[in-house]
Enzyme design. Sequence first.
Site, PDB file in Angstrom:
ATOM      1  N   HIS A   9     -27.273 -51.322  -4.319  1.00  0.00           N
ATOM      2  CA  HIS A   9     -25.956 -51.670  -4.835  1.00  0.00           C
ATOM      3  C   HIS A   9     -25.107 -52.496  -3.880  1.00  0.00           C
ATOM      4  CE1 HIS A   9     -26.981 -48.953  -8.018  1.00  0.00           C
ATOM      5  NE2 HIS A   9     -27.103 -47.939  -7.191  1.00  0.00           N
ATOM      6  N   PHE A  65     -17.512 -40.706  -3.383  1.00  0.00           N
ATOM      7  CA  PHE A  65     -18.866 -40.236  -3.076  1.00  0.00           C
ATOM      8  C   PHE A  65     -19.181 -40.266  -1.578  1.00  0.00           C
ATOM      9  CE2 PHE A  65     -19.076 -42.067  -7.394  1.00  0.00           C
ATOM     10  CZ  PHE A  65     -19.367 -40.893  -8.085  1.00  0.00           C
ATOM     11  N   GLU A 115     -32.890 -50.395  -6.923  1.00  0.00           N
ATOM     12  CA  GLU A 115     -31.599 -49.788  -7.312  1.00  0.00           C
ATOM     13  C   GLU A 115     -30.699 -49.870  -6.088  1.00  0.00           C
ATOM     14  OE1 GLU A 115     -31.378 -45.843  -9.345  1.00  0.00           O
ATOM     15  OE2 GLU A 115     -29.414 -45.715  -8.358  1.00  0.00           O
ATOM     16  N   HIS A 125     -28.115 -46.726 -15.375  1.00  0.00           N
ATOM     17  CA  HIS A 125     -27.759 -46.111 -14.088  1.00  0.00           C
ATOM     18  C   HIS A 125     -26.696 -45.033 -14.309  1.00  0.00           C
ATOM     19  CE1 HIS A 125     -25.668 -45.786 -10.189  1.00  0.00           C
ATOM     20  NE2 HIS A 125     -26.851 -46.078  -9.670  1.00  0.00           N
ATOM     21  N   ASP A 146     -31.704 -46.805  -3.337  1.00  0.00           N
ATOM     22  CA  ASP A 146     -30.347 -46.462  -3.761  1.00  0.00           C
ATOM     23  C   ASP A 146     -29.372 -46.704  -2.604  1.00  0.00           C
ATOM     24  OD1 ASP A 146     -28.342 -45.770  -5.530  1.00  0.00           O
ATOM     25  OD2 ASP A 146     -29.113 -43.773  -5.965  1.00  0.00           O
TER      26      ASP A 146
HETATM   27  C1  GRE Z   1     -25.661 -44.227  -7.029  1.00  0.00           C
HETATM   28  O1  GRE Z   1     -25.238 -45.338  -7.248  1.00  0.00           O
HETATM   29  O2  GRE Z   1     -26.770 -43.899  -7.432  1.00  0.00           O
HETATM   30  C2  GRE Z   1     -24.811 -43.259  -6.258  1.00  0.00           C
HETATM   31  C3  GRE Z   1     -23.431 -43.410  -6.256  1.00  0.00           C
HETATM   32  C4  GRE Z   1     -22.671 -42.516  -5.527  1.00  0.00           C
HETATM   33  C5  GRE Z   1     -23.274 -41.504  -4.811  1.00  0.00           C
HETATM   34  C6  GRE Z   1     -24.631 -41.342  -4.838  1.00  0.00           C
HETATM   35  C7  GRE Z   1     -25.408 -42.216  -5.556  1.00  0.00           C
HETATM   36  O3  GRE Z   1     -22.864 -44.401  -6.964  1.00  0.00           O
HETATM   37  O4  GRE Z   1     -26.742 -42.050  -5.607  1.00  0.00           O
HETATM   38 ZN    ZN Z   2     -27.635 -45.994  -7.708  1.00  0.00          ZN
END
Ligand code: GRE
Ligand code: ZN
Length: 324
Positions: free
Chosen positions: A10, A23, A8, A163, A285
């Site tokens: 990104h 975030f 996971e 997700h 993550d």
């Molecule tokens: C995620 O993609 O899981 C994520 C966000 C933003 C903050 C925390 C997070 O997109 O885990």
């Molecule tokens: Zn994520």
Amino acid sequence: MQGKIALEEHVAIEPTLSDSKVFGAHVWGDLGPRLIDVQDMRLREMDSHGIEMMILSLNAPAVQSIHDVKTAIAVARQANDVLAEHVAKRPARFAAFAALPMQDPDAAITELNRCVKELGFVGALVNGFSNIGTPDNVTYYDLPQYRPFWRAIEGLDVPFYLHPRNPQPGNPQFQGHNWLLGPNWAFSAETAVHALRLIGSGLFDEHPNLKLVLGHLGEGIPVQLWRIDGRNGWMKEPHRYPAKHGVGHYFRKHFHLTTSGNFHTPSLVNAMTEMGADRVMFSVDWPFEDVGQGCDWFDKAAISEAERAKVGRDNAVKLFKLKI
Ligand code: GRE
Ligand code: ZN
């Protein structure tokens, strides 16, 4: 542990980068570049902490929140082309999940086929419900218009990673309590309900070979499984929903969980107890979580070495048919 696979993880492209700022605005000088980078800092982090491969996916909510359908289709294509280029540079270290314009189920099928058949992607990762046509539209994928999409993904035999995204703005539950949004609570609450909607809708009776993935050790569902199907036991009222079986039946048969952003051993042990060690997979993550923190935790977590090998690597190799 060497040879871990993390799934996971990104990446942002220019049109989706700002979605993540809310975030981490206070660390944006670090977070923004970490989201864009694939071949440098990310690879060094992987090397330092025993991650052999990352399965890359777009950041959130990205495509799902682009209510203009044509733009959603174009951004998904653009993102998938960028992910494919990164994978092509280092196919031994990176694989990818397709971003999909779920706003248009036919376009989502077309893009899914392109990604899996032409670009070699190993599945799809979708950030919750879609906004379609207007910003206040909220559309979940248990609805009948998505059944052809699910038939297509089942036919390709690739997993679908559901997700998180935040609940639709204006939800009175969270008004005045912004701290509940995002990873602290609302991501899991939103995503768990979506997963349960899919289950209750009868989707898995219609498509018995679907494979779904949830991050964050199952978005809270594993600890609630008994209660979800409990319904005041002595009153004996069955669920009234289209699905044929209890929620636990489908959850244990069709879902796989990852440790993304949930580096807590009692929660990992609970997830393995509920699902079996074959259905839990390591993830970080990145870049919202730290590769070092996730790996240091996982490498030392009090589970058996046989379980560590499954969760850290072998389950992902099998599920995604990785050629490594
Ligand atoms: C995620 O993609 O899981 C994520 C966000 C933003 C903050 C925390 C997070 O997109 O885990
Ligand atoms: Zn994520």
